[in-house]
Design an enzyme around this catalytic site. Structure first.
Site, mmCIF file in Angstrom:
data_model
loop_
_atom_site.group_PDB
_atom_site.id
_atom_site.type_symbol
_atom_site.label_atom_id
_atom_site.label_comp_id
_atom_site.label_asym_id
_atom_site.label_seq_id
_atom_site.Cartn_x
_atom_site.Cartn_y
_atom_site.Cartn_z
ATOM 1 N N ASP A 476 0.831 -1.204 0.000
ATOM 2 C CA ASP A 476 0.000 0.000 0.000
ATOM 3 C C ASP A 476 0.869 1.258 0.000
ATOM 4 O O ASP A 476 2.063 1.213 0.311
ATOM 5 C CB ASP A 476 -0.907 -0.032 1.246
ATOM 6 C CG ASP A 476 -2.224 0.677 1.011
ATOM 7 O OD1 ASP A 476 -2.321 1.497 0.084
ATOM 8 O OD2 ASP A 476 -3.163 0.419 1.796
ATOM 9 N N ASP A 546 -10.679 2.054 -3.316
ATOM 10 C CA ASP A 546 -11.277 1.773 -2.007
ATOM 11 C C ASP A 546 -12.794 1.767 -2.104
ATOM 12 O O ASP A 546 -13.475 1.375 -1.166
ATOM 13 C CB ASP A 546 -10.853 2.837 -0.986
ATOM 14 C CG ASP A 546 -9.480 2.526 -0.402
ATOM 15 O OD1 ASP A 546 -8.982 1.410 -0.619
ATOM 16 O OD2 ASP A 546 -8.919 3.408 0.278
HETATM 17 C C1 GLA Z 1 -5.739 1.938 2.053
HETATM 18 C C2 GLA Z 1 -6.103 0.786 1.150
HETATM 19 C C3 GLA Z 1 -7.151 -0.061 1.811
HETATM 20 C C4 GLA Z 1 -6.648 -0.557 3.145
HETATM 21 C C5 GLA Z 1 -6.221 0.603 4.007
HETATM 22 C C6 GLA Z 1 -5.536 0.144 5.259
HETATM 23 O O1 GLA Z 1 -6.773 2.841 2.152
HETATM 24 O O2 GLA Z 1 -6.542 1.252 -0.085
HETATM 25 O O3 GLA Z 1 -7.507 -1.146 0.981
HETATM 26 O O4 GLA Z 1 -5.584 -1.439 2.932
HETATM 27 O O5 GLA Z 1 -5.332 1.469 3.321
HETATM 28 O O6 GLA Z 1 -5.123 1.192 6.044
#
Ligand code: GLA
Length: 740
Positions: A476, A546
């Protein structure tokens, strides 16, 4: 299929069965651009295609030769300052401060195959031929290599540039485009993929007009705001017919994708590292490589353009064990638990997932340091033992014992102020001396332009990965760079920072992949904020957004498919009401959308009803049956708007799967029919107990489920009258066509 690069009469003709690209050495020994488009027959001489047209006031190269003016000529790698007033492909400043250059043709090489670019992602393959042209400016001692690659089966040219200092003094590169292309006219619409967090890669289309229009990033990552992609299409071009050019950069940092229409309606496309906040000092003997740009051509609509990108990325960019394989069906605990989990709750989610047929469990954020929220512990990659007393080792063993693979989340490029790493090495965080640092999700970005920082994170990650049987890593990256500065760079070199940062990211990927070649990486950046071709070289799939709402995902996945293959798009079924938009859609629609991606779940299957769990099992069974067709077949976009529709067709055309989605219902609706594409005309396909020939499906079309037409009570008949089974908002239909 043939791939040929020919040189005669001072002209290069690069071609395969689909495209031609023609370059001419002009009479000033610069390179002129003659053509890029549909393949034309080879001939020894293309001089008749050269347009030399002056105007009485344009600057000209030779005294009295008004027709030879750089202001008007279509050029291959143009410079500024000697007559061409359009934005140039490059700028190099000599030690006397001048940025006037004169790059003339010196030599060229034509060879089979292609070399990788050290430190950068790049395409590869056996079915590729390379042309490398050497240009030189003897006054300042600059050598430039223009590299062209043509793959036998893809209507694309891949380009990159290298700058070599052959003088004894430093040179400063201020602009270094990967590609420049001058098209004969400006009758184009420009497509870009724009957005923000949770609404990435929405398609926008505008008519191009005189002057400059561009998309770019200066955030340190390719970004959710603009994807490193533009397409130029004719106004009449559709998904299935007409001309389109597509451009992308195999790069994940700051980019520029620019279109300039000049006074003579020539359209110049520039693609490369964003020159804003960039320069690079090239000492004597040093070389600088640009990332690769991909130039795709289609004469049969946007789908063909997209399929060229898909095929190039699947066959000649992605690597590793999963290169041409369908991907494991996963469950991720993020939306199920956020930070609030322990070993017991994780094992419960995993056990139900396994029983439903899921193959891989992914433990997301919150397993390390003292991480109960986003204010702490990034950088401390050691297990949070209060949550996971048996460590990642113990947890992964239990998950493996259930018959599931185990995957783990990392955010390698970041540090929280509250962390052991920050306490020990505050200087590892990017910050400008004597200035306040901006926050982003309570975290700072680590200075990956420094080798010791990358080494430190590599070692910490290896310590965890070595202890457990990790099959998958979600990498990430949740904030962009501010107050850019590196302690490792001199004052004169601070503008190298952004490029050096992304080289650091690539180097960490390279080292992890070399050490753990079996691991499947999925890239992620607050959803899809770094979904680009550069990342696909290391991580063959990326979390698309997301936003897990089925309706929002239609816009996102449709736009993403403009250049990225289905198999690279992370897509999950999540809970309702949806966490990003609070919308309720059926479990059926959520899966019908998520099928067209990597497919997985992101919810606690213990919290749905027994009937829904049965439905999940059926979904997984369906997906396993057709996964290869969906992820490895040819993808076609058929419609967007209130009714979305897309189709995949297997390579042998024996199976096709159609996804049809209705956002809002309308009263007394029209008949819904969709014409399929890409089938075998003479093949008889069966679908829902009816048989259709390919030509019927493509020309008559498939008549879809009838929409609900309303409730009526009338004296003319007994009881209530209703018609149509497709009822209400947010519905979906999947049709499978199988050759008999
Ligand atoms: C980001 C990612 C999510 C998740 C969060 C965790 O927003 O896109 O899928 O992994 O971080 O903090």
């Amino acid at each position: 299929m043939i791939t040929v690069i020919q040189f005669s009469n001072n002209t290069f003709h690069i071609y395969n069965d689909d495209v031609s690209y023609i370059i001419k050495i002009l009479k000033n020994n610069h390179l002129g651009q003659l053509y890029f488009g549909k393949k034309i027959r080879h001939r020894d001489d293309f001089d008749h295609l050269l347009v030399e047209k002056g105007t009485s006031l344009a600057p000209c190269v030779f005294k009295g030769d008004l027709d030879f003016s750089l202001e008007v000529l279509k050029q291959e790698y143009p410079s500024y300052g000697t007559g061409d007033y359009r934005d140039p492909a490059y700028q190099v400043v000599a030690d006397n401060g001048s940025s006037i250059t004169d790059l003339v043709y010196k030599s060229h090489i034509i060879k089979n195959g292609k070399d990788a670019i050290t430190g950068l992602p790049s395409t590869y393959g056996n079915n590729v031929e390379t042309l490398e042209i050497t240009l030189q400016d003897d006054v300042i001692g600059l050598k430039v290599l223009l590299r062209y690659h043509v793959f036998s089966d893809i209507a694309a040219i891949v380009r990159s540039t290298a700058f070599i200092n052959i003088s004894t003094k430093p040179l400063r590169i201020e602009r270094a485009m990967s590609a420049s292309l001058d098209l004969y006219d400006s009758n184009f619409e420009m497509i870009t993929l724009d957005g923000a967090w949770a609404r990435e890669r929405h398609i926008s289309t505008r008519k191009i007009t005189s002057g400059i229009q561009s998309v770019a990033s200066s955030r340190g990552a390719s970004s959710a705001m603009h994807n490193p992609f533009i397409a130029l299409k004719r106004p009449q071009t559709t998904e299935t017919a007409g001309e389109a050019y597509g451009f992308t950069l195999i790069y994940s940092g700051n980019f520029l994708a620019q279109v300039e229409v000049d006074a003579y309606d020539v359209t110049r496309v520039l693609m490369g590292i964003n020159p804003f906040e960039f320069n690079w000092t090239l000492l004597a003997g040093e070389k600088f490589d640009t990332p690769e740009a991909v130039l795709v051509y289609s004469d049969s609509g946007l789908n063909k353009m997209s399929q060229n990108f898909h095929n190039l990325f699947r066959n000649n960019l992605m690597r590793g064990k999963y290169k041409q394989k369908s991907r494991p069906i996963l469950i991720n605990n993020w939306e199920a638990t956020y930070f609030d989990f322990n070993e017991e709750s994780i094992l419960k989610i995993a056990a139900t997932a396994k029983a439903a047929g899921i193959e891989l469990f992914v433990l997301d954020d919150g397993w390390f340091g003292k991480r109960d929220n986003d204010s702490t512990s990034l950088g401390d990659w050691s297990v949070y033992l209060e949550k996971l007393p048996n460590g990642i080792k113990g947890l992964s063993e239990k998950i493996n014992a259930m018959g599931l693979d185990f995957g783990l989340w990392f955010e390698p490029e970041m540090v929280n102020e509250i962390s052991e790493l920050y306490a020990t090495h505050p200087d590892y965080a990017i910050a400008t001396p004597n200035r306040k640092s901006s926050y982003g999700r309570n975290q700072y970005v680590l200075d990956f332009s420094r080798t010791e920082v990358v080494d430190c994170i590599f070692n910490k990650m290896c310590e965890i990965i070595d202890t457990a049987n990790i099959a998958y890593i979600k990498w990430d990256m949740n904030r962009n760079i501010t107050e850019a500065f590196s302690h490792s760079l001199t004052a004169a070199c601070q503008k190298e920072f952004f490029h050096r940062y992304i080289l650091g990211v690539y180097s960490l990927y390279d080292r992890l992949i070399a050490r753990f070649p079996e691991i499947l990486f999925e890239s992620c950046a607050s959803g899809g904020a770094r979904f680009d071709a550069g990342m696909l070289y290391y991580a063959p799939q990326a979390w698309a957004s997301d936003n897990t709402d089925a309706v929002e995902r239609l816009h996102i996945q449709y736009g993403t498919s403009m250049l990225y293959p289905i198999v690279s798009m992370g897509s999950h079924v999540a809970a309702v009401p949806n966490h990003q938009v609070d919308r309720v859609t059926s479990l059926k629609m959520r899966a019908d959308v998520a099928y067209f991606g990597t497919f997985g779940y992101e919810l606690d299957l213990n919290k749905i009803s027994a009937a829904e769990l049965e439905q999940v099992k059926e979904q997984i069974t369906f997906f396993k049956k057709y996964q290869d067709v969906i992820q490895l077949g040819d993808f076609y976009r058929l419609s967007q708007g209130n009714f979305y529709c897309w189709l995949v067709v297997s390579a042998d055309k024996s199976t096709a799967i159609l996804g049809y989605y209705k956002i809002l219902a309308s009263p007394n609706p029209s008949i819904k029919k969709i014409n399929l594409v890409g089938l075998n005309s003479a093949t008889e396909y069966s679908c829902n107990n009816k048989n259709y020939y390919g030509d019927e499906l493509m020309n008559v079309g498939m008549i879809l489920e009838t929409e609900f037409t309303g409730l009526t009570q009338s004296d003319n008949f007994e009881g209530k009258y209703t018609s149509g089974t497709d009822k209400g908002d947010f519905t979906s239909q999947i049709y499978v066509f199988e050759a008999i």
